[in-house]
Design a protein around this motif. Structure first.
Motif, PDB file in Angstrom:
ATOM      1  N   ARG B  12     -21.910  20.780 -16.981  1.00  0.00           N
ATOM      2  CA  ARG B  12     -20.491  21.086 -17.102  1.00  0.00           C
ATOM      3  C   ARG B  12     -19.819  20.109 -18.051  1.00  0.00           C
ATOM      4  NH1 ARG B  12     -15.581  23.053 -14.418  1.00  0.00           N
ATOM      5  NH2 ARG B  12     -14.227  21.309 -14.896  1.00  0.00           N
ATOM      6  N   ARG B  13     -20.146  18.834 -17.848  1.00  0.00           N
ATOM      7  CA  ARG B  13     -19.613  17.796 -18.731  1.00  0.00           C
ATOM      8  C   ARG B  13     -20.118  18.003 -20.152  1.00  0.00           C
ATOM      9  NH1 ARG B  13     -15.231  15.701 -17.348  1.00  0.00           N
ATOM     10  NH2 ARG B  13     -14.586  15.238 -19.478  1.00  0.00           N
ATOM     11  N   ALA B  14     -21.366  18.367 -20.262  1.00  0.00           N
ATOM     12  CA  ALA B  14     -21.934  18.567 -21.595  1.00  0.00           C
ATOM     13  C   ALA B  14     -21.178  19.667 -22.337  1.00  0.00           C
ATOM     14  CB  ALA B  14     -23.417  18.932 -21.482  1.00  0.00           C
ATOM     15  N   ILE B  15     -20.802  20.692 -21.607  1.00  0.00           N
ATOM     16  CA  ILE B  15     -20.055  21.775 -22.229  1.00  0.00           C
ATOM     17  C   ILE B  15     -18.689  21.291 -22.697  1.00  0.00           C
ATOM     18  CG2 ILE B  15     -18.896  23.954 -21.744  1.00  0.00           C
ATOM     19  CD1 ILE B  15     -21.317  24.597 -19.872  1.00  0.00           C
ATOM     20  N   LEU B  16     -18.041  20.543 -21.837  1.00  0.00           N
ATOM     21  CA  LEU B  16     -16.720  20.034 -22.220  1.00  0.00           C
ATOM     22  C   LEU B  16     -16.818  19.170 -23.464  1.00  0.00           C
ATOM     23  CD1 LEU B  16     -15.144  19.147 -18.755  1.00  0.00           C
ATOM     24  CD2 LEU B  16     -14.256  20.768 -20.416  1.00  0.00           C
ATOM     25  N   GLU B  17     -17.835  18.320 -23.498  1.00  0.00           N
ATOM     26  CA  GLU B  17     -17.932  17.422 -24.642  1.00  0.00           C
ATOM     27  C   GLU B  17     -18.361  18.159 -25.907  1.00  0.00           C
ATOM     28  OE1 GLU B  17     -20.141  14.065 -23.148  1.00  0.00           O
ATOM     29  OE2 GLU B  17     -18.392  13.522 -21.926  1.00  0.00           O
ATOM     30  N   ALA B  18     -19.184  19.148 -25.717  1.00  0.00           N
ATOM     31  CA  ALA B  18     -19.537  19.971 -26.873  1.00  0.00           C
ATOM     32  C   ALA B  18     -18.293  20.686 -27.400  1.00  0.00           C
ATOM     33  CB  ALA B  18     -20.604  20.982 -26.475  1.00  0.00           C
ATOM     34  N   ALA B  19     -17.482  21.159 -26.467  1.00  0.00           N
ATOM     35  CA  ALA B  19     -16.263  21.867 -26.871  1.00  0.00           C
ATOM     36  C   ALA B  19     -15.361  20.960 -27.697  1.00  0.00           C
ATOM     37  CB  ALA B  19     -15.530  22.392 -25.642  1.00  0.00           C
ATOM     38  N   ILE B  20     -15.246  19.712 -27.280  1.00  0.00           N
ATOM     39  CA  ILE B  20     -14.431  18.775 -28.061  1.00  0.00           C
ATOM     40  C   ILE B  20     -14.931  18.730 -29.498  1.00  0.00           C
ATOM     41  CG2 ILE B  20     -13.826  16.357 -28.378  1.00  0.00           C
ATOM     42  CD1 ILE B  20     -14.031  16.005 -25.356  1.00  0.00           C
ATOM     43  N   HIS B  49     -20.179  30.267 -16.395  1.00  0.00           N
ATOM     44  CA  HIS B  49     -20.459  29.873 -15.016  1.00  0.00           C
ATOM     45  C   HIS B  49     -19.481  28.781 -14.598  1.00  0.00           C
ATOM     46  CE1 HIS B  49     -22.850  29.223 -11.429  1.00  0.00           C
ATOM     47  NE2 HIS B  49     -22.842  27.923 -11.682  1.00  0.00           N
ATOM     48  N   TYR B  50     -19.159  27.906 -15.530  1.00  0.00           N
ATOM     49  CA  TYR B  50     -18.301  26.772 -15.196  1.00  0.00           C
ATOM     50  C   TYR B  50     -16.836  26.985 -15.529  1.00  0.00           C
ATOM     51  CZ  TYR B  50     -22.346  23.938 -14.078  1.00  0.00           C
ATOM     52  OH  TYR B  50     -23.473  23.439 -13.483  1.00  0.00           O
ATOM     53  N   PHE B  51     -16.568  27.877 -16.476  1.00  0.00           N
ATOM     54  CA  PHE B  51     -15.186  28.076 -16.884  1.00  0.00           C
ATOM     55  C   PHE B  51     -14.865  29.560 -16.928  1.00  0.00           C
ATOM     56  CE2 PHE B  51     -16.815  24.169 -18.629  1.00  0.00           C
ATOM     57  CZ  PHE B  51     -15.839  23.252 -18.255  1.00  0.00           C
ATOM     58  N   ARG B  52     -13.652  29.849 -16.546  1.00  0.00           N
ATOM     59  CA  ARG B  52     -13.240  31.242 -16.488  1.00  0.00           C
ATOM     60  C   ARG B  52     -13.231  31.874 -17.875  1.00  0.00           C
ATOM     61  NH1 ARG B  52      -9.613  32.851 -12.778  1.00  0.00           N
ATOM     62  NH2 ARG B  52      -8.570  30.828 -12.747  1.00  0.00           N
ATOM     63  N   SER B  53     -12.882  31.082 -18.863  1.00  0.00           N
ATOM     64  CA  SER B  53     -12.737  31.628 -20.203  1.00  0.00           C
ATOM     65  C   SER B  53     -12.775  30.503 -21.215  1.00  0.00           C
ATOM     66  CB  SER B  53     -11.403  32.368 -20.322  1.00  0.00           C
ATOM     67  OG  SER B  53     -10.345  31.443 -20.166  1.00  0.00           O
ATOM     68  N   LYS B  54     -12.826  30.890 -22.468  1.00  0.00           N
ATOM     69  CA  LYS B  54     -12.766  29.902 -23.528  1.00  0.00           C
ATOM     70  C   LYS B  54     -11.471  29.105 -23.425  1.00  0.00           C
ATOM     71  CE  LYS B  54     -12.003  30.251 -28.448  1.00  0.00           C
ATOM     72  NZ  LYS B  54     -12.112  31.090 -29.651  1.00  0.00           N
ATOM     73  N   GLU B  55     -10.409  29.787 -23.122  1.00  0.00           N
ATOM     74  CA  GLU B  55      -9.122  29.121 -22.984  1.00  0.00           C
ATOM     75  C   GLU B  55      -9.148  28.080 -21.873  1.00  0.00           C
ATOM     76  OE1 GLU B  55      -5.736  31.692 -22.872  1.00  0.00           O
ATOM     77  OE2 GLU B  55      -4.549  30.278 -21.719  1.00  0.00           O
ATOM     78  N   ALA B  56      -9.855  28.411 -20.791  1.00  0.00           N
ATOM     79  CA  ALA B  56      -9.903  27.473 -19.664  1.00  0.00           C
ATOM     80  C   ALA B  56     -10.589  26.172 -20.066  1.00  0.00           C
ATOM     81  CB  ALA B  56     -10.623  28.114 -18.478  1.00  0.00           C
ATOM     82  N   VAL B  57     -11.539  26.257 -20.965  1.00  0.00           N
ATOM     83  CA  VAL B  57     -12.189  25.038 -21.449  1.00  0.00           C
ATOM     84  C   VAL B  57     -11.163  24.164 -22.155  1.00  0.00           C
ATOM     85  CG1 VAL B  57     -13.966  24.103 -22.957  1.00  0.00           C
ATOM     86  CG2 VAL B  57     -14.395  26.221 -21.708  1.00  0.00           C
ATOM     87  N   MET B  58     -10.431  24.794 -23.053  1.00  0.00           N
ATOM     88  CA  MET B  58      -9.397  24.068 -23.800  1.00  0.00           C
ATOM     89  C   MET B  58      -8.386  23.464 -22.833  1.00  0.00           C
ATOM     90  SD  MET B  58      -8.110  23.523 -26.970  1.00  0.00           S
ATOM     91  CE  MET B  58      -7.812  21.865 -26.373  1.00  0.00           C
ATOM     92  N   THR B  59      -7.970  24.257 -21.882  1.00  0.00           N
ATOM     93  CA  THR B  59      -6.953  23.785 -20.945  1.00  0.00           C
ATOM     94  C   THR B  59      -7.443  22.555 -20.181  1.00  0.00           C
ATOM     95  OG1 THR B  59      -5.860  25.912 -20.683  1.00  0.00           O
ATOM     96  CG2 THR B  59      -5.731  24.385 -18.829  1.00  0.00           C
ATOM     97  N   GLU B  60      -8.689  22.600 -19.763  1.00  0.00           N
ATOM     98  CA  GLU B  60      -9.196  21.446 -19.019  1.00  0.00           C
ATOM     99  C   GLU B  60      -9.223  20.210 -19.899  1.00  0.00           C
ATOM    100  OE1 GLU B  60     -11.941  22.068 -16.096  1.00  0.00           O
ATOM    101  OE2 GLU B  60     -12.828  20.058 -16.135  1.00  0.00           O
ATOM    102  N   LEU B  61      -9.653  20.401 -21.129  1.00  0.00           N
ATOM    103  CA  LEU B  61      -9.670  19.279 -22.066  1.00  0.00           C
ATOM    104  C   LEU B  61      -8.272  18.670 -22.188  1.00  0.00           C
ATOM    105  CD1 LEU B  61     -12.492  19.085 -22.907  1.00  0.00           C
ATOM    106  CD2 LEU B  61     -12.039  20.621 -24.821  1.00  0.00           C
ATOM    107  N   PHE B  62      -7.319  19.521 -22.399  1.00  0.00           N
ATOM    108  CA  PHE B  62      -5.956  19.032 -22.589  1.00  0.00           C
ATOM    109  C   PHE B  62      -5.422  18.357 -21.325  1.00  0.00           C
ATOM    110  CE2 PHE B  62      -1.443  19.894 -21.790  1.00  0.00           C
ATOM    111  CZ  PHE B  62      -0.892  19.095 -22.769  1.00  0.00           C
ATOM    112  N   THR B  63      -5.548  19.058 -20.237  1.00  0.00           N
ATOM    113  CA  THR B  63      -4.928  18.562 -19.008  1.00  0.00           C
ATOM    114  C   THR B  63      -5.510  17.214 -18.594  1.00  0.00           C
ATOM    115  OG1 THR B  63      -4.620  20.846 -18.316  1.00  0.00           O
ATOM    116  CG2 THR B  63      -4.405  19.153 -16.635  1.00  0.00           C
TER     117      THR B  63
END
Lengths: 204, 204, 204, 204
Positions: B12-20, B49-63
């Motif tokens: 999950r973390r790997a995805i977030l960091e990749a997204a950044i 599996h970990y995020f509802r949508s592409k937008e949700a990834v962005m939102t988590e990063l921001f928040t």
DNA sequence: GATGAATGAGCGTTCATTCAT
DNA sequence: AATGAATGAACGCTCATTCAT
């Protein structure tokens, strides 16, 4: 023959103006080419008759207006007036542009100038040219001993535009009251505060 | 100190960091979900599996990041230090965030904070909360007789963030030299100039 | 007679007719939009030029045909003929529809009328309207003393359609011999048996 | 320790029963495997531990119940009772099944028996076996001179099941009142009307 | 037996752009 | 100039199934 009712028989112009409205309303990405055509009351294909692409429409909108700013900035810079008045002139030009055509300015600020990832990147040279005038004004002021020497002029230019665009954003999205008096107050405040911040102090 | 990095077992973390990384490189709109998955080295579906949508990834990063700024701002505001130091603390927090993780800050500034048409609209409340702290600091300064009374605190807050974000943009897109010394100089310049611009002048 | 077939210049029509074939062949769920486009020999996007969605294609197919049945049913109901002939008329209309365009009727019966979970739910009102006409015919027959009073007309309507649709299913899936004679025999058998079953017996 | 509270510790059973509820509620296509697992209160993967696939769950549900119908039909057929009672027995079995477990019967009728394009195709042989018993009963009735000779027994079988399934559909989807009395009335009406329709008349 | 993370093929839809008339 | 039908690449999301533990 008469038919003088509609002055804007110019469909190309109609498309541009429709684009302003639609881009302002929905944002560039969210507007489809058909939205522009519908808003302009012309056929779908006509947009492509006059413009290479959706992007070209945006580009023309931006360039048309931005070149006015550039021209005004250059003219101001050349005039033999105090630095403060030059900065005030530029701020005034931008704010007046907004007063005069808020939709267009919204589009330019939101979709181009602050959209560093899309149009901002494309139009970086023109955008920088506007910054550079401000930087030159500040540098001149420093040379004259008016402004503190330790502030980087480029830096001030970024600051100046960053602040003004943020204000426009605030008005556009209703974060700040947007009345004509507010616009004028804002202009004074920005320039006043910036110049006070830049000016050298006391005799020491 | 060692700062025990989690050995990226956490996908999950790997995805977030990749997204950044990918958002920073290509921008939000231009990155496909598969780009994120590829960059993270995981299967496409795992993103969902970990995020509802592409937008949700962005939102988590921001928040995740923005809440740190909010917390830091609040803490600063509560402390019994001069207004100038509070503003300096906030500017410092933002600039340090950029020094620490420039890609993430790029994404946050470019894709959210200054993207008033997309994520900016979604996260307006949180963004405003950050502005409000600055406004409160300025208002306090005015009440103490430190700052000129005629400047609108909300207005200064817009200005402050507009300027700082513009600087970050300048670094991000190579418009300004981006070295650690520059960052620190910028911080000083912003706060110094702003405060000088706001301060009441002596009777002299 | 010639029955001037439109030379499939009309691509919208071509898409509808292709959809009939593909839906009939693979079922609604198993057909991809690209299958329809391929079958019609048009580009993918053209399906969406003419129809909002895949579902809209199905809906148009159903509605177009079902409204004919409704109109025929209403017309029959209004005529001054024995109940038996009215029922025979309805059964005949359905069976003739099948003879005339078995693929379309297959689609309508299998994918809509008997698909209570998907399209059946959506088109329930129109479907019920067809049932209601049968119920009214039976109720009239009862009022005339022709049919036994203890059978619920709504119930008979369900039965009537359930039986006929089952027969169509049987033909469609090869459970029963499907020849023109069989169709006509079936029509007679359904109506004959149903009416005999409903009729009051003489005092004798 | 005892833990005798839950008799259904059998997770496999729990999955099957959860599937009935979820299939009934949402339909087969609209239910995800995770819905079944959630409803059963078991882990996602356990469904695949006990069943090869989602389809296999449905198949087991259908087969389990349908084999009872087949057995009952066969038993009835063998008994030395009038044709009418045999038909009544079959109709009764189906209707009682519905009274006893409406959700399961809904699933079987809607998702299998009447879903000729999906499960109906897969289970055609078993479905036909049920029809065949009815056909045999009718054929016997004809041979005994009880029923009119000109009706095709296979045809009557289709009719019989088509009508009954339509009634179940009507109850399931609220098109007809669904009370225990209605169920019993329906049973009588179907058999009564069908047999009257089939019987030979006249003095002979 | 039991868990739930991991996989990836598949599909409906959008929409900028082109083209024939 | 003007129209709008026609094209097709692109992409977000779903979900049945597999697998490591």
């Amino acid at each position: 023959m008469t038919e003088a009712r509609v002055p804007a028989v110019d469909k190309r112009r109609a498309i541009l103006e429709a684009a302003i409205r639609v881009f302002a309303r929905q944002g560039y990405h969210a507007t489809r080419v058909s939205d522009i055509a519908d808003e302009a009351g012309v056929a779908y294909g006509l947009v492509y008759h006059y413009f290479r692409s959706k992007e070209a429409v945006m580009t023309e909108l931006f360039t048309e207006r931005w070149s006015l700013l550039l021209a005004a900035s250059d003219a101001l810079y050349e005039r033999d007036i105090p630095a403060r008045e030059k900065l005030d002139g530029i701020a005034g030009f931008i704010i007046d542009s907004y007063k005069h055509d808020p939709e267009l300015m919204k589009v330019i600020i939101i979709e181009v100038t602050r959209a560093a990832n899309s149009f901002g990147a494309t139009h970086l040279p023109e955008i920088r040219r506007a910054y550079d005038v401000v930087a030159k004004i500040v540098a001149d002021g420093q040379r004259e001993g008016l402004y503190r020497a330790e502030v980087d002029p480029d830096f001030v230019a970024m600051w100046f535009y960053g602040a003004i665009e943020q204000l426009l954003s605030g008005w556009v999205f209703g974060l700040m009251p947007a009345t004509d008096e507010e616009f004028d107050r804002a202009r004074v405040m920005v320039v006043e505060t910036l110049c006070l911040g830049l000016e050298r102090r006391g005799p020491g």
